[in-house]
Motif scaffolding. Structure first.
Motif, PDB file in Angstrom:
ATOM      1  N   SER A  60       0.823  -1.216   0.000  1.00  0.00           N
ATOM      2  CA  SER A  60       0.000   0.000   0.000  1.00  0.00           C
ATOM      3  C   SER A  60       0.852   1.259   0.000  1.00  0.00           C
ATOM      4  CB  SER A  60      -0.931   0.016   1.218  1.00  0.00           C
ATOM      5  OG  SER A  60      -1.882  -1.027   1.136  1.00  0.00           O
ATOM      6  N   TYR A  71       1.792   3.125  -3.230  1.00  0.00           N
ATOM      7  CA  TYR A  71       0.844   4.014  -3.900  1.00  0.00           C
ATOM      8  C   TYR A  71       0.955   5.466  -3.415  1.00  0.00           C
ATOM      9  CZ  TYR A  71      -1.551  -0.130  -5.715  1.00  0.00           C
ATOM     10  OH  TYR A  71      -1.851  -1.294  -6.358  1.00  0.00           O
ATOM     11  N   GLU A  80       0.249  -6.786  -8.052  1.00  0.00           N
ATOM     12  CA  GLU A  80       0.222  -5.323  -7.938  1.00  0.00           C
ATOM     13  C   GLU A  80       1.619  -4.733  -8.060  1.00  0.00           C
ATOM     14  OE1 GLU A  80      -2.045  -3.390  -4.852  1.00  0.00           O
ATOM     15  OE2 GLU A  80      -3.272  -5.177  -4.570  1.00  0.00           O
ATOM     16  N   LEU A 125       2.761  -2.100 -10.945  1.00  0.00           N
ATOM     17  CA  LEU A 125       3.248  -0.743 -10.685  1.00  0.00           C
ATOM     18  C   LEU A 125       4.647  -0.532 -11.249  1.00  0.00           C
ATOM     19  CD1 LEU A 125       2.092   0.286  -7.091  1.00  0.00           C
ATOM     20  CD2 LEU A 125       1.058   0.813  -9.293  1.00  0.00           C
ATOM     21  N   ARG A 145      -7.709  -0.940  -7.112  1.00  0.00           N
ATOM     22  CA  ARG A 145      -6.458  -1.642  -7.320  1.00  0.00           C
ATOM     23  C   ARG A 145      -6.500  -2.366  -8.668  1.00  0.00           C
ATOM     24  NH1 ARG A 145      -3.568  -2.627  -2.474  1.00  0.00           N
ATOM     25  NH2 ARG A 145      -3.929  -0.832  -1.112  1.00  0.00           N
TER      26      ARG A 145
END
Length: 203
Positions: A43, A46, A132, A136, A198
């Motif tokens: 998290s 982000y 994720e 990213l 997400r």
């Protein structure tokens, strides 16, 4: 070499048992020992996107540098004429902060990619978190490729031994982006199972 607190204490004649233990550092083993810890690190990747120095402003405007949206002599603040005149340098605020914040994201996801596979958590959670992270990294590498072509291709957690790595070729960056996209696709959940906001396989 950094000065250690125990060295200072010794010079002051203080026994080491009198020096308080430092609790401000969280070990990698601890933070990646639970799914909550793994997700907390993921998290945090982000966070830079919400900054006005990155995707909250500078990076988006840098992408629009030649458009009428970006440059308006009456509406933009002082100093932005460099975009209009195509005289950008690495000292430019928009260029410099985009570079720095992009590597903050890359640094965090590299840590996730390195540590989560060995974490004692459920395989489904591992796949989602890793998906994720790869997504990213591919996204940020792609942005940086568009801006600068070849870039330092950092794919490992930062350390003293690898802090200064050379610029990779543009082709190498593209290959890494594609590899990360494949890894993201293999691990990301279906849209119905993704956390709102997400990435999923559709992303």
């Amino acid at each position: 070499m950094p000065v250690r607190i125990y060295d200072i204490a010794k010079k002051l004649g203080i026994e080491s048992k009198e020096v308080q233990k430092v609790y401000t550092s969280v070990s990698t083993d601890k933070i990646y020992s639970t799914v909550e810890g793994c997700e907390a690190v993921m998290s945090s990747a982000y966070a830079p996107f919400f900054s006005s120095q990155y995707y909250g402003g500078n990076t988006l405007e840098l992408k629009c540098a030649a458009s009428t949206y970006f440059y308006n002599n009456q509406l933009r603040d002082h100093g932005k004429v460099e975009y209009h005149n195509f005289t950008l340098t690495s000292a430019s605020d928009f260029v410099n902060t985009t570079w720095q914040y992009s590597y903050k994201v890359i640094g965090t996801v590299n840590d996730v990619i390195f540590n989560v596979p060995g974490a004692p958590i459920d395989i489904a959670d591992k796949k989602k978190i890793l998906g994720e992270a790869y997504f990213l990294r591919a996204w940020v590498f792609f942005d940086n490729y568009i801006f600068w072509g070849g870039i330092p291709l950092r794919t490992q957690p930062s350390s003293f031994s690898n802090v200064n790595i050379p610029r990779a070729s543009a082709d190498s960056v593209v290959k890494q982006i594609l590899a990360d996209i494949d890894s993201a696709k293999a691990n990301l959940p279906e849209p119905s199972q993704a956390i709102p906001g997400r990435p999923s396989k559709y992303a």
